[in-house]
Enzyme design. Structure first.
Site, PDB file in Angstrom:
ATOM      1  N   PHE A 127       0.858  -1.182   0.000  1.00 15.79           N
ATOM      2  CA  PHE A 127       0.000   0.000   0.000  1.00 15.79           C
ATOM      3  C   PHE A 127       0.904   1.245   0.000  1.00 15.79           C
ATOM      4  O   PHE A 127       1.877   1.304   0.761  1.00 15.79           O
ATOM      5  CB  PHE A 127      -0.889  -0.032   1.246  1.00 15.79           C
ATOM      6  CG  PHE A 127      -1.966   1.010   1.243  1.00 15.79           C
ATOM      7  CD1 PHE A 127      -3.173   0.769   0.599  1.00 15.79           C
ATOM      8  CD2 PHE A 127      -1.781   2.226   1.876  1.00 15.79           C
ATOM      9  CE1 PHE A 127      -4.171   1.735   0.597  1.00 15.79           C
ATOM     10  CE2 PHE A 127      -2.777   3.193   1.873  1.00 15.79           C
ATOM     11  CZ  PHE A 127      -3.977   2.941   1.230  1.00 15.79           C
ATOM     12  N   ASP A 198       1.216  -4.755   8.565  1.00 13.27           N
ATOM     13  CA  ASP A 198       0.091  -3.824   8.446  1.00 13.27           C
ATOM     14  C   ASP A 198      -1.171  -4.668   8.288  1.00 13.27           C
ATOM     15  O   ASP A 198      -1.311  -5.425   7.317  1.00 13.27           O
ATOM     16  CB  ASP A 198       0.308  -2.900   7.238  1.00 13.27           C
ATOM     17  CG  ASP A 198      -0.734  -1.781   7.187  1.00 13.27           C
ATOM     18  OD1 ASP A 198      -1.881  -2.011   7.633  1.00 13.27           O
ATOM     19  OD2 ASP A 198      -0.406  -0.689   6.672  1.00 13.27           O
ATOM     20  N   TYR A 223     -11.061   2.248  10.205  1.00 10.07           N
ATOM     21  CA  TYR A 223     -12.283   2.589   9.469  1.00 10.07           C
ATOM     22  C   TYR A 223     -12.682   1.582   8.408  1.00 10.07           C
ATOM     23  O   TYR A 223     -13.686   1.764   7.747  1.00 10.07           O
ATOM     24  CB  TYR A 223     -12.154   3.981   8.833  1.00 10.07           C
ATOM     25  CG  TYR A 223     -10.875   4.245   8.057  1.00 10.07           C
ATOM     26  CD1 TYR A 223     -10.726   3.778   6.768  1.00 10.07           C
ATOM     27  CD2 TYR A 223      -9.830   4.957   8.633  1.00 10.07           C
ATOM     28  CE1 TYR A 223      -9.554   4.025   6.057  1.00 10.07           C
ATOM     29  CE2 TYR A 223      -8.661   5.211   7.930  1.00 10.07           C
ATOM     30  CZ  TYR A 223      -8.525   4.734   6.644  1.00 10.07           C
ATOM     31  OH  TYR A 223      -7.373   4.972   5.950  1.00 10.07           O
ATOM     32  N   LYS A 224     -11.891   0.528   8.220  1.00  8.89           N
ATOM     33  CA  LYS A 224     -12.251  -0.482   7.206  1.00  8.89           C
ATOM     34  C   LYS A 224     -13.155  -1.523   7.865  1.00  8.89           C
ATOM     35  O   LYS A 224     -14.280  -1.210   8.236  1.00  8.89           O
ATOM     36  CB  LYS A 224     -10.985  -1.050   6.576  1.00  8.89           C
ATOM     37  CG  LYS A 224     -10.277   0.015   5.724  1.00  8.89           C
ATOM     38  CD  LYS A 224      -8.898  -0.379   5.270  1.00  8.89           C
ATOM     39  CE  LYS A 224      -8.292   0.758   4.447  1.00  8.89           C
ATOM     40  NZ  LYS A 224      -6.844   0.712   4.386  1.00  8.89           N
ATOM     41  N   ARG A 372     -12.805  -3.937  -7.429  1.00 13.08           N
ATOM     42  CA  ARG A 372     -12.601  -4.548  -6.124  1.00 13.08           C
ATOM     43  C   ARG A 372     -13.925  -4.721  -5.400  1.00 13.08           C
ATOM     44  O   ARG A 372     -14.746  -3.796  -5.376  1.00 13.08           O
ATOM     45  CB  ARG A 372     -11.729  -3.602  -5.301  1.00 13.08           C
ATOM     46  CG  ARG A 372     -10.596  -4.221  -4.590  1.00 13.08           C
ATOM     47  CD  ARG A 372      -9.690  -3.194  -3.950  1.00 13.08           C
ATOM     48  NE  ARG A 372     -10.328  -2.071  -3.274  1.00 13.08           N
ATOM     49  CZ  ARG A 372      -9.803  -1.461  -2.222  1.00 13.08           C
ATOM     50  NH1 ARG A 372      -8.678  -1.883  -1.692  1.00 13.08           N
ATOM     51  NH2 ARG A 372     -10.400  -0.421  -1.683  1.00 13.08           N
TER      52      ARG A 372
HETATM   53  C1  LIG Z   1      -6.094   1.804   4.468  1.00 14.57           C
HETATM   54  C2  LIG Z   1      -4.661   1.545   4.655  1.00 14.57           C
HETATM   55  C3  LIG Z   1      -3.834   2.501   5.234  1.00 14.57           C
HETATM   56  C4  LIG Z   1      -4.418   3.829   5.636  1.00 14.57           C
HETATM   57  O1  LIG Z   1      -3.523   4.697   6.208  1.00 14.57           O
HETATM   58  P1  LIG Z   1      -4.079   6.086   6.758  1.00 14.57           P
HETATM   59  O2  LIG Z   1      -2.971   6.646   7.526  1.00 14.57           O
HETATM   60  O3  LIG Z   1      -5.323   5.808   7.543  1.00 14.57           O
HETATM   61  O4  LIG Z   1      -4.462   6.935   5.579  1.00 14.57           O
HETATM   62  C5  LIG Z   1      -2.492   2.190   5.422  1.00 14.57           C
HETATM   63  N1  LIG Z   1      -1.997   0.993   5.028  1.00 14.57           N
HETATM   64  C6  LIG Z   1      -2.779   0.062   4.453  1.00 14.57           C
HETATM   65  C7  LIG Z   1      -2.206  -1.245   4.055  1.00 14.57           C
HETATM   66  C8  LIG Z   1      -4.125   0.311   4.231  1.00 14.57           C
HETATM   67  O5  LIG Z   1      -4.891  -0.604   3.661  1.00 14.57           O
END
Ligand SMILES: *Cc1c(COP(=O)(O)O)cnc(C)c1O
Length: 413
Positions: A127, A198, A223-224, A372
């Site tokens: 990501f 992560d 938030y996911k 997705r």
């Molecule tokens: C959604 C997500 C993030 C989000 O990071 P934010 O700091 O909340 O913007 C980070 N890493 C991964 C792998 C994600 O899926």
């Protein structure tokens, strides 16, 4: 194999032990929501908790609420609930900041624990924020540490005595491919490296056991699948054995041993609290806590079982009913290799997704061509999966994507 009928999907709903949890969410009319992997639905209890915190606690008790309502303990209390979901001990997790900020804190702490090793190893498809934050750290360290990105299948070979930290996302945000956390953690440890996972696309969707995997560090997003609301606080995990030696660079007062001594100099708190930085976002943490209570009530075993049933059903239906329509599956079929989302390449993927959304089926799109679909088991029905694939088939077969104005896209896709 013939495609499962809608009646078969309805029978799965009738036998679904989690069916009752849908009523705990604010489900909008006319929407089939396959984007809970980006922004989870609103739990009714989270909205009620926010109202309570705002009107009864802040509004009435003002500054006294920090003690009277335990606001100051929220990072630890919410962290302890997340710990249950990810197979950690309650004192190994805190809720704080964003995933990006937590990455910075822990990447920096990790490379300090392996002086003389100049590499942070990750995969090219990680990501973006995970790589960007690592680059920022390397820049700050004036090149003493560099980020090395390799393909996923080259990771084990790249683990040499130069690697301080292996930093990976457990479930890939595009394809839903899930790494073997135990095997990669063991390989990294054998090479003398630490590991950071992560869990943004894992926690709340797949069962995790950080303790059994002997993971060193983890971060993840609220938030996911954790349904904490837009911009919800994130969390971080530090294995207890590493906490005493943890030196993270964002040494704010909330990570001080005695924040309310207002001492002139920083002294880290004992344990995981030293990973905190500033004042916690109380309303947002309270909402996340209310949401976690719903997830804990359902239990990760039931959630994972239904997640796999939903995504299997989706994949089978696409395979059986959408052949010849330009979809190329990119998600693993094996359960132990797949998170809770399924993705396909399509040459007109962006417009096709917009056409699908216009029909009330909300998935999302990732460049260059990935459609997705995420499966959040607490509020999704098998019949909705069936209806979603029927809509997808119609969009593609009738080329509805031709009528989409791609230029009308907003800044967030
Ligand atoms: C959604 C997500 C993030 C989000 O990071 P934010 O700091 O909340 O913007 C980070 N890493 C991964 C792998 C994600 O899926």
């Amino acid at each position: 194999m013939t495609a499962p009928s809608r009646e078969a999907a309805a029978a799965l709903d009738a036998a679904d032990p989690l069916a009752g949890f849908r009523a705990r969410f604010e489900v909008p009319d006319g929407v089939i929501y396959l984007d809970g992997n980006s922004l989870g639905m609103l739990p009714t209890a989270a909205a009620a908790r926010a109202h309570q915190v705002i009107h009864e606690e802040w509004g009435r008790d003002l500054i006294r609420a920090w003690n009277a309502h335990g606001w100051i303990d929220l990072p630890a209390a919410v962290g302890a609930k997340i710990a249950t979901l990810i197979g950690a001990a309650p004192d190994e997790v805190v809720a704080a900041d964003s995933t990006s900020v937590n990455l910075f804190k822990l990447l920096a702490a990790a490379v300090r624990l392996r002086p003389g090793r100049p590499t942070i190893l990750s995969e090219a498809d990680n990501f973006p924020t995970d790589s960007y934050v690592a680059e920022g750290l390397c820049d700050l360290l004036d090149g003493r540490v560099a980020l090395r990105l390799v393909a996923a299948d080259e990771l084990e070979d790249a683990l040499d005595d130069q690697v301080a930290l292996l930093s990976l996302t457990h479930v890939d945000y595009r394809s839903g491919r899930m790494h073997d956390m135990a095997a990669l953690t063991a390989a990294a440890h054998a090479a003398g490296a630490l590991v950071l996972w992560d869990l943004s696309h894992s926690a709340g969707a797949v069962a995790l056991d950080l303790a059994a995997c002997e993971a060193d560090f983890a971060v993840g997003c609220g938030y996911k699948y954790l349904n904490g609301g837009p911009g919800a606080p994130a969390y971080l995990y530090v294995a207890r054995r590493l906490q005493d030696g943890l030196r993270q660079p964002l040494t704010g007062w909330m990570g001080h041993a005695a924040p309310f001594d207002f001492a002139a100099r920083y002294r880290p708190a004992e344990g995981i609290a030293r990973a905190l930085c500033g004042t916690p976002p109380v309303v947002a943490l309270a909402m996340l806590e209310a949401s976690l209570e719903v997830i804990l009530e359902a239990g990760m075993a039931a959630i994972r079982a239904k997640s796999l049933a939903l995504s299997d059903l989706f994949m089978t239906l696409v395979e059986e009913t959408c052949g010849g329509l330009g979809l190329t599956p990119i998600s693993p079929t094996a359960h132990e290799r797949r998170g809770s989302q399924v993705a396909y390449r399509h040459a007109h993927g962006y417009a096709a997704m917009q056409a699908l959304i216009a029909r009330g089926v909300i998935g999302d799109f990732r460049r260059p061509d990935v459609m997705r679909f995420g499966f959040a088991p607490l509020y999704l029905r098998h019949t909705e999966v069936w209806d979603a694939v029927a809509a997808l088939r119609a969009v593609l077969a009738d080329e509805e994507w031709r009528h989409v104005d791609a230029a009308a896209a907003g800044p967030v896709i």
